[in-house]
Design an enzyme around this catalytic site. Sequence first.
Site, mmCIF file in Angstrom:
data_model
loop_
_atom_site.group_PDB
_atom_site.id
_atom_site.type_symbol
_atom_site.label_atom_id
_atom_site.label_comp_id
_atom_site.label_asym_id
_atom_site.label_seq_id
_atom_site.Cartn_x
_atom_site.Cartn_y
_atom_site.Cartn_z
ATOM 1 N N ARG A 279 0.873 -1.169 0.000
ATOM 2 C CA ARG A 279 0.000 0.000 0.000
ATOM 3 C C ARG A 279 0.907 1.215 0.000
ATOM 4 O O ARG A 279 1.975 1.198 0.623
ATOM 5 C CB ARG A 279 -0.898 0.031 1.245
ATOM 6 C CG ARG A 279 -2.017 -1.001 1.250
ATOM 7 C CD ARG A 279 -3.091 -0.687 0.186
ATOM 8 N NE ARG A 279 -4.200 -1.619 0.193
ATOM 9 C CZ ARG A 279 -4.265 -2.723 -0.557
ATOM 10 N NH1 ARG A 279 -3.273 -3.038 -1.370
ATOM 11 N NH2 ARG A 279 -5.332 -3.503 -0.502
ATOM 12 N N GLU B 171 -4.375 7.525 -4.276
ATOM 13 C CA GLU B 171 -4.737 6.847 -5.528
ATOM 14 C C GLU B 171 -6.131 7.261 -5.966
ATOM 15 O O GLU B 171 -7.015 7.376 -5.115
ATOM 16 C CB GLU B 171 -4.674 5.323 -5.336
ATOM 17 C CG GLU B 171 -3.257 4.847 -5.079
ATOM 18 C CD GLU B 171 -3.129 3.344 -4.855
ATOM 19 O OE1 GLU B 171 -4.158 2.638 -4.963
ATOM 20 O OE2 GLU B 171 -2.035 2.878 -4.563
ATOM 21 N N HIS C 262 -1.809 0.393 -9.531
ATOM 22 C CA HIS C 262 -2.330 -0.562 -8.540
ATOM 23 C C HIS C 262 -3.038 -1.736 -9.238
ATOM 24 O O HIS C 262 -4.244 -1.949 -9.072
ATOM 25 C CB HIS C 262 -3.291 0.139 -7.561
ATOM 26 C CG HIS C 262 -3.485 -0.630 -6.284
ATOM 27 N ND1 HIS C 262 -3.813 -0.067 -5.088
ATOM 28 C CD2 HIS C 262 -3.391 -1.959 -6.025
ATOM 29 C CE1 HIS C 262 -3.921 -0.995 -4.146
ATOM 30 N NE2 HIS C 262 -3.669 -2.172 -4.710
HETATM 31 C C1 DGY Z 1 -5.273 -6.420 -2.840
HETATM 32 O O1 DGY Z 1 -5.885 -7.472 -3.080
HETATM 33 O O2 DGY Z 1 -5.144 -5.983 -1.705
HETATM 34 C C2 DGY Z 1 -4.734 -5.698 -4.014
HETATM 35 O O3 DGY Z 1 -3.853 -4.709 -3.660
HETATM 36 C C3 DGY Z 1 -5.878 -5.123 -4.819
HETATM 37 O O4 DGY Z 1 -6.512 -4.133 -4.066
#
Ligand code: DGY
Length: 325
Positions: free
Chosen positions: A237, A266, A285
């Site tokens: 993240r 984002e 992402h």
């Molecule tokens: C997750 O599955 O956490 C990926 O980053 C997609 O949001």
Amino acid sequence: MKPKVFIARPIPQEAIDIVAERCDYRIWDKKEPIPRDLLLAQLADADGLVTFGGRVDREMLAHAPRLKVVSNISVGYNNFDLPEMKRRKVLGTHTPHVLDDTVADMVIALMLAAARRITELDAMVKAGQWQKGADFDLYGVDVHHATLGIIGMGRIGEAVAKRARFGFSMDVLYTNRRRRPDAEQAVGATFVSLPELLRRADFIVVLVPLTEETYHLIGEAQFAAMKDSAIFVNVSRGKTVDEEALYRALSSGAIRAAGLDVFEREPVAPDNPLLRLKNVVTVPHIGSATAKTRLEMAKAAARSVVAGVHGERPLYVVPELQELL
Ligand code: DGY
């Protein structure tokens, strides 16, 4: 009467069918995100919600008096207000396992792209700037036989380690909340402290979930501790990394390059200075975004919401809420 489920973004028909078999459902089927006020209105009589990382906070939960379960189509669940969900006895589920290999592939793709300058050189060739002559200034660095440092050795970390070790003959170091002898055995990874990992690794990959403890886990001091040849990859993240410190490290040559799937904000702001750097490779992402994997994630989320609204035990309740079962 069947339980009611709201699906807050378009999902494949196969996943919808799983919900439709045992629930009444409504779906937001437009490409743009559902406006918050419409979402809150839809929750007035919903027993279950399927979401793709949308904020599940106090205000939202207050608008959802019947809600029993929120099913995230993602493995990360930093969008959940866990204490409030616990207080209201709302289960939260996520979609681990099905995306491990797909995200691990993306990590390797970003490592290779940053090391071999794929996007930078692609842009150069397409701009008609490929000239014959000495090409020293186009050289990259090797991924094979280098040292990889994995911060956060969960299932995805292990899938990355396997690729690195057996595909690229890399030495793999890792750091994790708890030591993982099973992973050490399976992929020959070596457990080290974070400072040692930062000091020794040629490639550093962040794979920790975002929590209060991991917010800005990597910042000024951590970049300063890395080799100036280090390549940094983040697919966890954005907020696990202090982006301003990352920009300073990349623009001053304190580290060599970065591959980023995630950003602090984002979608990333067009004027984010990281986007101006040639030594940064970005994607929006999409670590888990292949059609097959996203289908499996949507199906897993659909099964969880169906189980949750019927008072059954969903397969993947997030660890912090398992006491509600
Ligand atoms: C997750 O599955 O956490 C990926 O980053 C997609 O949001």
